[in-house]
Scaffold this motif. Structure first.
Motif, mmCIF file in Angstrom:
data_model
loop_
_atom_site.group_PDB
_atom_site.id
_atom_site.type_symbol
_atom_site.label_atom_id
_atom_site.label_comp_id
_atom_site.label_asym_id
_atom_site.label_seq_id
_atom_site.Cartn_x
_atom_site.Cartn_y
_atom_site.Cartn_z
ATOM 1 N N PRO A 23 -38.754 12.100 -0.059
ATOM 2 C CA PRO A 23 -39.877 11.512 -0.804
ATOM 3 C C PRO A 23 -41.223 11.847 -0.183
ATOM 4 O O PRO A 23 -42.233 11.948 -0.901
ATOM 5 C CB PRO A 23 -39.590 10.009 -0.756
ATOM 6 N N LEU A 70 -42.551 14.953 -1.589
ATOM 7 C CA LEU A 70 -42.976 14.809 -2.988
ATOM 8 C C LEU A 70 -44.242 13.978 -3.141
ATOM 9 O O LEU A 70 -44.847 13.959 -4.218
ATOM 10 C CB LEU A 70 -41.857 14.152 -3.804
ATOM 11 N N LEU A 84 -47.460 15.176 -4.836
ATOM 12 C CA LEU A 84 -47.335 15.459 -6.269
ATOM 13 C C LEU A 84 -47.252 14.195 -7.114
ATOM 14 O O LEU A 84 -47.757 14.156 -8.243
ATOM 15 C CB LEU A 84 -46.089 16.319 -6.517
ATOM 16 N N LEU A 85 -46.614 13.141 -6.586
ATOM 17 C CA LEU A 85 -46.309 11.983 -7.419
ATOM 18 C C LEU A 85 -46.959 10.678 -6.963
ATOM 19 O O LEU A 85 -47.110 9.755 -7.770
ATOM 20 C CB LEU A 85 -44.790 11.772 -7.477
ATOM 21 N N TRP A 138 -43.437 7.605 -9.590
ATOM 22 C CA TRP A 138 -43.289 7.473 -8.144
ATOM 23 C C TRP A 138 -42.460 6.234 -7.792
ATOM 24 O O TRP A 138 -41.597 6.283 -6.922
ATOM 25 C CB TRP A 138 -44.657 7.402 -7.485
ATOM 26 N N ALA A 180 -38.840 6.968 -8.629
ATOM 27 C CA ALA A 180 -38.268 7.936 -7.691
ATOM 28 C C ALA A 180 -37.964 7.293 -6.345
ATOM 29 O O ALA A 180 -36.887 7.506 -5.761
ATOM 30 C CB ALA A 180 -39.211 9.120 -7.513
#
Length: 665
Positions: free
Chosen positions: A86, A89, A92-93, A102, A105
């Motif tokens: 995570p 990422l 990006l999120l 987010w 995820a």
């Protein structure tokens, strides 16, 4: 009522309120931090529980404080792996425009990570009871055979299975709800604030996973702080143990290099220097261990060979070898042939015993060659060698021969016929297939048919009744234990079936022309507080039949010595790559055993045990065979001792990787 400073209403310091404040403070990284804290709590509670269960052994090591501190370090490493995904990422999120994605995820990933951790920890006690270590590569290998594994779990460990799955599901729901509720108050940050902190968190997680400023990152071997392998395994966690094993399996062709490096020429020099190989000629540079073995016994017609590979029959169950009195038939038979008093298995799995007994192949930290891709064809076995001498060769097994990849390995390497449960009509079928009596009845039928063909034959018979959940027919034996389905009763039944088989074979015309080997693949359970539980590698071995005269062999022997010895007794001179010793020529001079226990390799010679460890200096242990006690810190091995052990553990990996363990051209 609001505070003057923040405008946030006063809240009682309940767990929910504290979690809400934490979520607000941590912003978009709250889910990751919650996963970290919950993961540490779960792993710490599990370690405390396991330590309490095994407290006598943990306390005996004298490292209680280090046990828990280093355990916390190992837990941070595992959780660091789960945080990395995570975190990568986040740019990006983890911003306001993608706040919903987010949250979903991080909750999904956090739930997955924590459920994996819970499942592995709940699986640990039963695995430890069987193998005396946390789940490792064996845990992964068994997953390739779900039907057999599930049957074993259902029939032998039903309560533990249902309880474990039930607890995993309940905890999964609770963890998901907790993370989802916490994420609802997640405060998304502006992009600038997010990105300013992101590199710092990346560095922190990187160091969390690396866990050291040394040249190499931490690995499970770094946590081997005691002479008790089981306690060492408790220091780490089961999730990391299994993930590390999966990573190691990807590098298995060169896995012996975990012990260090030794020049290639030195490997061959050391191996060929064995007293029983000094007179051999190694003329083929492409096949560096290929040599001519002249049979010690000359015969006009070579004898037949039958190998009975007994499932999990360790010295633990043989009274004259220091075990329980549950093998009376074997005890009677030992006086009729060559009885090995100090024979040692090379490993703890059936496939490890198969590669040693049938192929004369030394062990490695990798999976057995029975399961490796480069060994599925053109790999030397007794069947391949004897097939070149005109033998009919076959494998007889009461279960499904595809298990542990046996069918593929055998059919690709010299076995002309495979007979399994599909060709039997068993009276009793357990989780692992036909009972040993049914197996031996089929074997007797096959041996009679082979004898009528008027050509020498080799039959490998592999039993399975002595395997959890220990199922066998009623009314066959006087039970050793009150409860029927125990290992002691299963061994006694397997021994009963073996005795019945040998008595019937003696009545047949082929008995006088056939050599029989009865040997275990490994012991039932490998456990103990020793760094390497050498005592649990001690197995029985008996050669009888034909004109074999009674003899006691007290010299230390390895499973890899059996095949060369059998060739001599059969009267078969052949060219092969096996490095084992021919006891038909010399059974009195000192011997040695090669033992692979998890990622530790031991060269046992007399009372001296040279122990190779990944990433650490070798140890020189002192082993007392009478008591079964190993002192792994008896001294420092000499360079010659280390090179000798290194050469013998490097050789099989080298030969496998380069495909040089082949039958003679």
């Amino acid at each position: 009522m609001a505070t003057a400073a923040s405008g946030i209403p006063h809240q009682k310091k309940t767990p929910s309120a504290l979690l809400a404040r934490f979520t607000l403070w941590a912003g978009p990284y709250a889910g990751m931090l919650q996963m970290l804290l919950l993961g540490l709590a779960i792993l710490s509670l599990s370690r405390v529980g396991l330590a309490a269960w095994q407290w006598d052994r943990v306390q005996a090591t004298g490292i209680t404080s280090a046990f828990f501190l280093q355990g916390l370090r190992a837990d941070l490493i595992l959780l660091g792996y789960f945080l990395a995904f995570p975190l990568l990422l986040a740019p990006l999120l983890a911003h306001r425009a993608s706040s919903t994605a987010w949250r979903i995820a991080t909750v999904a990933w956090g739930t997955f990570a924590l459920v994996f951790i819970v499942f592995m920890e709940l699986s640990s006690p039963q695995f430890i009871m069987q193998y005396d270590v946390r789940p490792n590569r064996l845990f992964v290998e068994y997953l390739a055979y779900p039907r057999e594994v599930f049957a074993t779990l259902w029939n032998g460990f039903r309560t533990a299975l249902l309880l474990g799955l039930g607890l995993t599901l309940v905890l999964a729901v609770l963890l998901y709800r907790l993370l989802r509720r916490a994420s609802s108050g997640m405060n998304m940050w502006p992009a600038r604030r997010l990105l300013l902190l992101w590199p710092v968190l990346c560095l922190v997680v990187f160091m969390q996973v690396r866990s050291t400023t040394g040249h190499r990152p931490a690995n499970p071997a770094l946590f081997a702080l005691t002479g008790d392998s089981m306690v060492n395994s408790l220091i780490i966690n089961s999730g990391w143990s299994v993930l590390d094993a999966i990573g190691s399996m990807r590098k298995e062709a060169v896995s012996s290099e975990i012990y260090g490096k030794i020049p290639r020429a030195k490997v061959f020099e050391q191996v060929r220097a064995a007293p029983w190989l000094q007179g051999a000629r190694f003329d083929n540079p492409e096949l560096p261990t290929l040599h001519r073995q002249q049979a010690a016994i000359s015969r006009e017609r070579p004898l037949n060979l039958v190998i009975v590979l007994q499932e999990s029959l360790g010295a633990t169950f043989v009274e004259s070898l220091g075990g329980l009195p549950v093998t009376p038939e074997l005890e009677k038979l030992k006086n009729e042939g060559w009885w090995f008093e100090q024979l040692y298995a090379t490993g703890t799995r059936s496939v490890r015993g198969i590669e040693a007994v049938v192929a004369g192949y030394a062990p490695t930290p990798a999976r057995s060659v029975v399961k490796l891709s480069l060994a599925q064809q053109n790999f030397y076995t007794l069947a391949a060698g004897l097939g070149q001498q005109g033998y009919h060769t076959e494998f007889v097994y009461g279960g499904e021969a595809h298990f542990d990849n046996m069918r593929s390995f055998f059919t690709g390497n010299g076995f002309q016929k495979v007979v399994d449960i599909k060709e039997m009509n068993p009276a009793f079928v357990g989780s692992w297939g036909a009972s040993d009596e049914d197996l031996f009845d089929k074997s007797l039928e096959r041996l009679k048919a082979l004898h009528q063909q008027k050509k020498p034959f080799f039959s490998l018979i592999f039993t399975s009744s002595n395997h959890e959940p220990f199922e066998f027919p009623d009314g066959k034996i006087a039970l050793h234990d009150p409860k029927k389905q125990t290992v002691n009763n299963a061994v006694k039944y397997a021994d009963y079936a073996l005795g019945k088989f040998i008595r019937e074979a003696k009545k047949q015309d082929y008995w006088q022309d056939t050599v029989f080997l009865i040997v275990a693949d490994h012991d039932n359970r490998v456990y103990g507080n020793a760094l390497v539980p050498i005592k649990k590698f001690h197995i029985p071995g008996l050669i009888l039949g034909a004109d074999v005269q009674p003899k006691r062999i007290s010299t230390i022997a390895s499973q890899v010595d059996l095949a060369p010895t059998l060739l001599s007794l059969l009267g078969v001179s052949s060219t092969h790559p096996m490095i084992g010793r021919d006891f038909a020529r010399d059974s009195s001079s000192p011997g040695r055993a090669l033992i692979q226990f998890d990622n530790l390799f031991t060269w046992l010679e007399g009372s001296s045990a040279t122990i190779l460890r990944p990433g650490k200096p070798a140890l020189l242990g002192r082993y007392d065979a009478a008591s079964g006690v190993l002192d792994p810190y008896a001294g420092k091995p000499s360079q010659a001792q280390v090179e000798q052990a290194m050469a013998h553990v490097m050789l099989p990996s080298l030969l496998y990787r380069e495909q040089r363990y082949r039958p003679a051209p």
